[in-house]
Design a protein around this motif. Structure first.
Motif, PDB file in Angstrom:
ATOM      1  N   ASP A 215       7.876  -6.724   6.066  1.00 58.57           N
ATOM      2  CA  ASP A 215       7.050  -5.968   5.117  1.00 58.57           C
ATOM      3  C   ASP A 215       6.880  -4.523   5.536  1.00 58.57           C
ATOM      4  OD1 ASP A 215       5.335  -6.094   2.724  1.00 58.57           O
ATOM      5  OD2 ASP A 215       3.812  -5.421   4.171  1.00 58.57           O
ATOM      6  N   ALA A 216       6.870  -4.269   6.826  1.00 63.26           N
ATOM      7  CA  ALA A 216       6.611  -2.909   7.282  1.00 63.26           C
ATOM      8  C   ALA A 216       7.690  -2.446   8.242  1.00 63.26           C
ATOM      9  CB  ALA A 216       5.236  -2.842   7.947  1.00 63.26           C
ATOM     10  N   ARG A 245       8.790  -4.554  -5.108  1.00 68.60           N
ATOM     11  CA  ARG A 245       7.626  -3.700  -5.395  1.00 68.60           C
ATOM     12  C   ARG A 245       8.058  -2.375  -6.015  1.00 68.60           C
ATOM     13  NH1 ARG A 245       3.964  -5.845  -1.301  1.00 68.60           N
ATOM     14  NH2 ARG A 245       4.106  -8.059  -1.768  1.00 68.60           N
ATOM     15  N   TRP A 306       6.058   3.260  -7.575  1.00 69.79           N
ATOM     16  CA  TRP A 306       5.501   2.189  -6.747  1.00 69.79           C
ATOM     17  C   TRP A 306       4.032   2.443  -6.533  1.00 69.79           C
ATOM     18  CZ3 TRP A 306       9.723   5.138  -5.208  1.00 69.79           C
ATOM     19  CH2 TRP A 306       9.406   6.335  -4.523  1.00 69.79           C
ATOM     20  N   ASP A 307       3.327   1.417  -6.153  1.00 68.95           N
ATOM     21  CA  ASP A 307       1.935   1.593  -5.738  1.00 68.95           C
ATOM     22  C   ASP A 307       1.947   2.283  -4.388  1.00 68.95           C
ATOM     23  OD1 ASP A 307       1.031   0.412  -7.956  1.00 68.95           O
ATOM     24  OD2 ASP A 307       0.692  -1.572  -7.047  1.00 68.95           O
ATOM     25  N   GLU A 308       1.031   3.172  -4.195  1.00 68.53           N
ATOM     26  CA  GLU A 308       1.005   3.938  -2.944  1.00 68.53           C
ATOM     27  C   GLU A 308       0.928   3.006  -1.723  1.00 68.53           C
ATOM     28  OE1 GLU A 308       1.831   7.138  -1.010  1.00 68.53           O
ATOM     29  OE2 GLU A 308       1.820   7.003  -3.194  1.00 68.53           O
ATOM     30  N   GLN A 309       0.220   1.873  -1.876  1.00 66.89           N
ATOM     31  CA  GLN A 309       0.057   0.956  -0.732  1.00 66.89           C
ATOM     32  C   GLN A 309       1.350   0.237  -0.355  1.00 66.89           C
ATOM     33  OE1 GLN A 309      -2.885  -1.550  -2.542  1.00 66.89           O
ATOM     34  NE2 GLN A 309      -1.385  -3.004  -3.326  1.00 66.89           N
ATOM     35  N   ASP A 310       2.333   0.249  -1.258  1.00 71.57           N
ATOM     36  CA  ASP A 310       3.597  -0.405  -0.957  1.00 71.57           C
ATOM     37  C   ASP A 310       4.594   0.520  -0.274  1.00 71.57           C
ATOM     38  OD1 ASP A 310       2.800  -2.809  -2.013  1.00 71.57           O
ATOM     39  OD2 ASP A 310       3.461  -2.277  -4.043  1.00 71.57           O
ATOM     40  N   ARG A 312       6.208   2.567   2.634  1.00 67.53           N
ATOM     41  CA  ARG A 312       6.205   2.531   4.108  1.00 67.53           C
ATOM     42  C   ARG A 312       6.932   3.773   4.596  1.00 67.53           C
ATOM     43  NH1 ARG A 312       3.024  -0.653   2.992  1.00 67.53           N
ATOM     44  NH2 ARG A 312       3.287  -2.904   2.796  1.00 67.53           N
ATOM     45  N   HIS A 313       6.210   4.636   5.285  1.00 69.81           N
ATOM     46  CA  HIS A 313       6.860   5.824   5.829  1.00 69.81           C
ATOM     47  C   HIS A 313       7.641   5.425   7.065  1.00 69.81           C
ATOM     48  CE1 HIS A 313       5.159   8.657   3.056  1.00 69.81           C
ATOM     49  NE2 HIS A 313       4.026   7.961   3.141  1.00 69.81           N
TER      50      HIS A 313
END
Lengths: 318, 300
Positions: A215-216, A245, A306-310, A312-313
């Motif tokens: 996920d991250a 996402r 995308w949603d900002e929470q999805d 990953r920088h």
């Protein structure tokens, strides 16, 4: 620990702690040093520098059998001239355990892997899945503290692979010992591991639970290797968004623009392949209902959001 | 109307396969089956000092084993000769197997590069680069009473006087055989060893086997077919030899090959043929026992 072969460094300063009773998967593309790491753990390769500790005991200088580890080899390396029973009993025989006892214990192990009926067969008379279980029984017969598995599923056909995978997990849970499993398949790692260690060029790229690693992703390599991610260059740097996402917007909207390359039906939904402005390959998973509402054609322009929470920088810049 | 069947080849008489097999069959018939049959037939013939008499007689076999049923006078000549030949054969077999195995093991498991392996393998064929006669004559200045070895032994004070057992003895015969026939064991054993999956050795090590245990429980069982094939080569070659035993043994050591050769030189062909048939039977028996132990067909 570090391993050098001549001038090239195969494993570079690997620093890894695996908690007892963990199912750990060393994951990475071929040549990333995962098998070499495993062989150093097993004692079949000597590390160039560094230490290996098992249960807080230094085992670096010890031969394989004295380490409390057992290895299950790729394509199993069963002794072709010995029956299943003798294969399983081999290490006991090497330790001078009397025949009656070692056969009793070997039979017990074969019972555990449900192969007792085939005890007198030679390995060549067994199917791939059965050979795999004999190899497992052989490795487990000495009650090792850690079982090291080198690509244990790669020699099996895809149908069997799924079943054996489930069995491996079951054995690990029931026996409660540490499994270190080398694989190049992220599906295998995600399905089995408590701890996924993603390796690249002899270094650990990222480690964590399957969910964390998937996920991250920390780097573009991790995102690409684990799959299911779009790596997108944004003004603030590289970022990854999971394909499920990634949201399709009308052209002009969203953060980046792309062109539809094709739409594939996956059964549970649709996979939309996209081409970015610089030729990047992206993908978006779209639900059946959503696609029916707004059909897409190849060549059509869309926006990606995308949603900002999805988002990953990623650590790397390129 | 019924049409003719699409396949018009005559059924039951396929000629092409027979023709393809014919050349080899002819060669075998002419150079293998016919001489054997001739030998067997001649062994039943009679003979005088100057002629062969076509006949069906047991004379040659009876004479061969004359007095052999009476063990109180010691063994008969034929039995003693067989015993001497078998004893030599056993010694040569033991040494060639030991050396052949050791050389193969070194080549297969210790030499890492293929180039080096091939180079060393070619070195092993060195004994075959010269003719048999020159090879054997070369032993004389080395092992003789005034030979290099004796000069060295006396010169360094290891012995007081030149040793006679170095030449024209069991020792020199076995030495010459081993020198020559070790390669016949090395090749098949090496071949067997190269087929052993290297991971099996690691698996054995992982199971706690020491080097010797790995050798005994993994390498030797998996090398058995090569050992049997090599043994067959050596036994067949030594049992039938008369030149090496003759030259290196100073014509003093009895062997079946030598007996056959002598009978031939006296034109006692039927007697020689009978000896040959018995020898053939014995060697076939040995091979039958060995192949019963190991199924070599699986490996070929």
């Amino acid at each position: 620990m570090t391993k050098r072969f001549g001038g090239s460094v195969a494993v570079d300063a690997l620093d890894l702690r695996i908690a007892a009773g963990t199912y750990c998967c060393l994951l990475g593309p071929s040549g990333c040093g995962k098998t070499t790491s495993l062989r150093m753990l097993a004692g079949h390769e000597r590390q160039s520098s560094g230490d290996i500790l098992l249960d807080n005991h230094e085992v670096s200088g010890l031969p394989p059998a004295k380490r409390g580890t057992a290895m299950m080899f790729q394509s199993y390396a069963l002794f072709p001239h010995l029956s299943c029973l003798d294969n399983v009993a081999f290490s006991l025989r090497m330790r001078g355990v009397a025949k009656a006892e070692r056969h009793a214990r070997a039979r017990g192990m074969l019972r555990l892997v449900e192969l007792e009926a085939l005890a007198d067969r030679l390995p060549a008379q067994l199917s791939g899945g059965q050979q795999q279980r004999v190899a497992l029984a052989r490795a487990l017969v000495t009650n090792p503290a850690a079982l090291l598995l080198d690509e244990p599923l790669s020699a099996l056909d895809p149908f069997l692979r799924g079943r054996v995978r489930a069995e491996l997990k079951r054995f690990q849970r029931e026996l409660g010992i540490t499994f270190v499993h080398v694989t190049h398949s992220q599906d295998e790692a995600l399905a089995l591991a408590d701890l996924v260690v993603l390796m690249r060029d002899g270094r650990i790229e990222q480690q964590g639970t399957p969910f964390e690693v998937f996920d991250a992703p920390r780097t573009a390599f991790a995102a690409r290797f684990m799959g299911g991610h779009n790596v997108i260059a944004l003004p603030q740097g590289l970022a990854a968004v999971r394909t499920d996402r990634t949201l399709l917007r009308p052209p002009g909207e969203g953060a980046v623009q792309a062109a539809v390359r094709g739409v594939e039906y996956t059964g549970t939904g649709f996979a939309v392949t996209l081409a970015g402005p610089a030729g990047e390959e992206w993908q978006a998973l779209v639900g059946e209902a959503a696609l029916r509402q707004r059909p897409l054609e190849a060549g059509e322009a869309v926006g990606l959001g995308w949603d900002e929470q999805d988002l990953r920088h990623l650590a790397d810049s390129t | 109307m019924s049409s003719s069947p699409p396949d018009r080849r005559p059924i039951g008489r396929p000629v092409a396969p027979l023709l393809q097999a014919a050349p080899l069959a002819l060669v075998l018939l002419l150079f293998f089956v016919f001489p054997l049959l001739a030998t067997a037939v001649v062994s039943l013939w009679n003979y005088t000092e100057y002629s062969l008499v076509p006949d069906v007689t047991q004379r040659n076999y009876v004479e061969m084993f004359e007095g052999c049923s009476n063990l109180s006078d010691g063994l008969c000549t034929t039995f003693r000769t067989y015993l001497s030949t078998l004893r030599l054969c056993a010694m040569v077999w033991a040494f060639t197997t030991l050396f052949g195995f050791a050389i193969s093991y070194f080549l297969a498991f210790h030499v890492r590069s293929d180039t080096m392996r091939m180079a060393l393998f070619l070195v092993c064929t060195a004994p075959f680069l010269t003719s048999n006669v020159i090879r054997m004559i070369s032993w004389l200045p080395l092992l003789g009473r005034e030979g290099v070895v004796n000069q060295f032994l006396v010169g360094t004070g290891l012995v007081d006087q030149p040793q006679d057992w170095l030449l024209f003895s069991d020792f020199s015969v076995v030495l010459a055989f081993v020198h020559l026939y070790t390669l016949f064991v090395t090749v098949p054993v090496f071949n067997s060893m190269m087929r052993i999956d290297r991971r099996l050795l690691e698996a054995a090590q992982d199971a706690g086997a020491s080097g010797w245990q790995t050798l005994w429980h993994v390498v030797i069982p998996l090398t058995k077919p090569g050992l049997v094939i090599g043994s067959i080569f050596v036994i067949v070659l030594v049992m039938g030899d008369f030149v090496t035993i003759g030259v290196m043994g100073g014509q003093q050591i009895a062997s079946i090959g030598k007996v056959i050769q002598v009978q031939m030189s006296y034109l006692q062909f039927p007697a020689a043929a009978a000896q040959a048939v018995v020898l053939l039977g014995l060697v076939l028996l040995v091979i039958a026992v060995m192949t019963r132990l190991i199924d070599i067909r699986r490996e070929l």
